[in-house]
Scaffold this active site. Structure first.
Site, short mmCIF file in Angstrom:
data_model
loop_
_atom_site.label_atom_id
_atom_site.label_comp_id
_atom_site.label_asym_id
_atom_site.label_seq_id
_atom_site.Cartn_x
_atom_site.Cartn_y
_atom_site.Cartn_z
CG HIS A 125 -2.02 -1.04 1.09
ND1 HIS A 125 -2.78 -1.45 2.17
CD2 HIS A 125 -2.46 -1.76 0.03
CE1 HIS A 125 -3.65 -2.38 1.76
NE2 HIS A 125 -3.46 -2.60 0.47
CB CYS A 141 6.98 15.42 -13.73
SG CYS A 141 7.75 15.49 -12.09
CB CYS A 196 6.70 18.47 -8.13
SG CYS A 196 7.97 17.67 -9.12
CB CYS A 207 6.93 19.54 -12.96
SG CYS A 207 5.67 18.75 -11.91
CB THR A 254 -4.48 -7.61 8.51
OG1 THR A 254 -5.33 -6.98 7.53
CG2 THR A 254 -4.40 -9.10 8.24
CB SER A 255 -9.65 -5.97 9.97
OG SER A 255 -9.40 -5.16 8.83
C1 BV8 Z 1 -8.22 -1.80 -5.59
C2 BV8 Z 1 -2.95 3.08 2.36
C3 BV8 Z 1 -8.85 -1.97 -7.85
C4 BV8 Z 1 -3.41 4.44 2.62
C5 BV8 Z 1 -4.88 1.59 2.35
C6 BV8 Z 1 -16.02 -0.09 -2.81
C7 BV8 Z 1 -15.53 1.15 -3.20
C8 BV8 Z 1 -14.18 1.36 -3.49
C9 BV8 Z 1 -13.28 0.28 -3.40
C10 BV8 Z 1 -13.78 -0.95 -3.00
C11 BV8 Z 1 -15.13 -1.15 -2.71
N1 BV8 Z 1 -15.29 -2.44 -2.35
C12 BV8 Z 1 -14.09 -3.08 -2.40
C13 BV8 Z 1 -13.18 -2.18 -2.82
C14 BV8 Z 1 -11.76 -2.47 -3.00
C15 BV8 Z 1 -11.02 -1.78 -1.87
C16 BV8 Z 1 -11.36 -2.46 -0.57
O1 BV8 Z 1 -10.88 -3.55 -0.30
N2 BV8 Z 1 -12.20 -1.81 0.25
C17 BV8 Z 1 -12.59 -2.43 1.50
C18 BV8 Z 1 -12.54 -1.40 2.62
C19 BV8 Z 1 -13.99 -3.02 1.31
N3 BV8 Z 1 -9.63 -1.96 -2.19
C20 BV8 Z 1 -9.03 -1.03 -2.93
O2 BV8 Z 1 -9.55 -0.02 -3.32
C21 BV8 Z 1 -7.60 -1.38 -3.34
N4 BV8 Z 1 -7.47 -1.15 -4.75
O3 BV8 Z 1 -9.02 -2.64 -5.30
O4 BV8 Z 1 -8.01 -1.38 -6.88
C22 BV8 Z 1 -8.39 -1.47 -9.15
C23 BV8 Z 1 -7.72 -2.35 -10.00
C24 BV8 Z 1 -7.33 -1.89 -11.23
C25 BV8 Z 1 -7.58 -0.54 -11.61
C26 BV8 Z 1 -8.23 0.33 -10.72
C27 BV8 Z 1 -8.64 -0.13 -9.46
C28 BV8 Z 1 -6.64 -0.46 -2.62
C29 BV8 Z 1 -6.68 -0.76 -1.13
C30 BV8 Z 1 -5.57 0.02 -0.43
C31 BV8 Z 1 -6.16 1.17 0.32
N5 BV8 Z 1 -5.09 1.81 1.10
N6 BV8 Z 1 -3.87 2.18 3.01
C32 BV8 Z 1 -3.21 4.83 4.06
O5 BV8 Z 1 -2.70 4.02 4.86
O6 BV8 Z 1 -3.59 5.95 4.36
S1 BV8 Z 1 -5.87 0.52 3.16
C33 BV8 Z 1 -5.64 0.61 4.83
O7 BV8 Z 1 -6.35 -0.52 5.33
C34 BV8 Z 1 -4.23 0.40 5.35
O8 BV8 Z 1 -3.28 0.05 4.38
C35 BV8 Z 1 -4.43 -0.78 6.31
O9 BV8 Z 1 -3.28 -1.42 6.62
C36 BV8 Z 1 -5.37 -1.52 5.50
C37 BV8 Z 1 -6.04 -2.72 6.00
O10 BV8 Z 1 -6.48 -2.47 7.27
P1 BV8 Z 1 -5.71 -3.27 8.43
O11 BV8 Z 1 -4.26 -3.12 8.23
O12 BV8 Z 1 -6.26 -4.65 8.51
O13 BV8 Z 1 -6.10 -2.40 9.65
P2 BV8 Z 1 -7.47 -2.46 10.47
O14 BV8 Z 1 -7.48 -1.27 11.37
O15 BV8 Z 1 -8.61 -2.73 9.54
O16 BV8 Z 1 -7.32 -3.78 11.37
C38 BV8 Z 1 -6.34 -3.81 12.38
C39 BV8 Z 1 -6.37 -5.23 12.90
O17 BV8 Z 1 -5.34 -5.34 13.89
C40 BV8 Z 1 -7.67 -5.61 13.59
O18 BV8 Z 1 -8.07 -6.89 13.14
C41 BV8 Z 1 -7.31 -5.64 15.06
O19 BV8 Z 1 -8.04 -6.62 15.76
C42 BV8 Z 1 -5.86 -6.01 15.01
N7 BV8 Z 1 -5.06 -5.57 16.14
C43 BV8 Z 1 -5.25 -4.50 16.95
N8 BV8 Z 1 -4.26 -4.46 17.88
C44 BV8 Z 1 -3.43 -5.51 17.62
C45 BV8 Z 1 -3.94 -6.22 16.52
N9 BV8 Z 1 -3.34 -7.32 16.03
C46 BV8 Z 1 -2.22 -7.74 16.64
N10 BV8 Z 1 -1.67 -7.12 17.70
C47 BV8 Z 1 -2.24 -6.01 18.22
N11 BV8 Z 1 -1.70 -5.39 19.28
ZN ZN Z 2 6.60 16.95 -10.88
#
Ligand code: BV8
Ligand code: ZN
Length: 244
Positions: A119, A130, A147, A150, A188-189
């Site tokens: 990610h 650019c 940038c 550019c 991860t969730s």
């Molecule tokens: C794609 C970077 C296609 C930015 C992130 C409807 C509309 C739009 C999109 C979609 C949709 N339905 C589905 C999608 C696809 C979408 C998606 O999956 N959405 C989900 C929410 C339904 N995915 C995308 O859009 C991806 N791209 O599909 O592109 C495409 C293909 C070709 C051409 C065009 C398009 C892109 C997804 C990436 C998004 N960017 N982050 C930033 O960080 O600001 S996602 C973000 O969520 C983070 O990266 C994060 O890491 C990630 C996942 O969440 P988790 O890491 O699991 O974190 P979370 O808080 O959820 O869970 C934490 C877990 O830890 C919990 O389970 C908790 O119990 C546990 N925990 C807590 N404490 C501890 C612990 N575990 C261990 N020890 C502890 N102490």
């Molecule tokens: Zn540039």
């Protein structure tokens, strides 16, 4: 140490190819807020208002404010025992790949080397105009960073919702998963795709699969091993003795 921990630690000690997928939970004990859950970032913000290209087009200053806040928070934190345990595991395994959804860079700070940031990274600034890209950990970016090449508006070098992952990075992740013998899903969730699909891909190639998370996920049932607890507490116990 429960018998399952010992059994998985023995498997890890003998495995040649290990893949780990981490999410925000692995950085939780470092003080980095997760996205979902009680204190999660998305509790007070709608990800669609802050982590999509449309949000950035609509209000770049708001999106940059969000990322500047996260950069500030992440600059103040340090790796926790979970990060160090994964770096130790990498040193023991003949082939080890850490696939992370996190953008905080804490795995690398803890010594992990073979890291796929599927990610992106919050420390990368990218120019969509650019293509210039730079590593930047400066504390006080301007509200709308420009940038140097550019003059275009820079964006955080992360993958937003609705954006494709970097094809080279994703293809590499899919390849190592197709060859892995053991797959660990940590903190991860398992809700975000395509990252969450890696667990099933690992199962499909017959890898031993395990999850470490204080909460159950949709994937818990299908895992060979599921450890309920914090990664910083549990992961060190899964690292085989160096001279085992
Ligand atoms: C794609 C970077 C296609 C930015 C992130 C409807 C509309 C739009 C999109 C979609 C949709 N339905 C589905 C999608 C696809 C979408 C998606 O999956 N959405 C989900 C929410 C339904 N995915 C995308 O859009 C991806 N791209 O599909 O592109 C495409 C293909 C070709 C051409 C065009 C398009 C892109 C997804 C990436 C998004 N960017 N982050 C930033 O960080 O600001 S996602 C973000 O969520 C983070 O990266 C994060 O890491 C990630 C996942 O969440 P988790 O890491 O699991 O974190 P979370 O808080 O959820 O869970 C934490 C877990 O830890 C919990 O389970 C908790 O119990 C546990 N925990 C807590 N404490 C501890 C612990 N575990 C261990 N020890 C502890 N102490
Ligand atoms: Zn540039």
């Amino acid at each position: 140490m429960n018998k399952d921990m010992e059994s998985l630690r023995n498997i890890l000690g003998k495995a040649r190819r290990i893949c780990v997928l981490t999410g925000a939970g692995v950085s939780a004990e470092s003080g980095v807020p997760t996205f979902r859950g009680d204190a999660g970032i998305w509790k007070n913000h709608n990800p669609m208002d802050l982590a999509t290209p449309q949000a950035f087009d609509r209000d770049p200053e708001l999106v940059w404010e969000f990322y500047a806040w996260r950069r500030m928070r992440m600059r103040e934190v340090a790796p926790n025992p979970a990060h160090f345990a994964l770096a130790a595991l990498e040193r023991i395994a003949p082939h080890f790949t850490l696939i992370t959804q996190n953008v905080d860079g804490l795995h690398q700070s803890a010594g992990s080397e073979n890291v796929l940031e599927i990610h992106g990274s919050i420390w990368t600034l990218r120019c969509p105009h650019c293509g210039a890209e730079e590593e930047n950990r400066e504390p006080d970016l301007p509200p709308l960073p420009r940038c140097a090449d550019c003059g275009g508006l820079l964006r955080p070098g992360v993958v937003w919702f609705g954006e494709p992952l970097d094809a080279r990075v994703w293809d590499r992740a899919v390849t190592v998963i197709s060859e892995c013998e053991v797959f660990l899903s940590v903190g991860t969730s398992a809700l975000v795709q395509p990252a969450a699909s890696l667990a099933l891909a690992a199962q499909n190639v017959g890898a031993v699969t395990a999850e470490v998370n204080p909460e159950p996920t949709e994937q818990t049932e299908a895992m060979d091993y599921a450890f309920t607890g914090k990664a910083g507490i549990l992961l060190p116990g899964l690292v085989p003795e160096q001279n085992a």
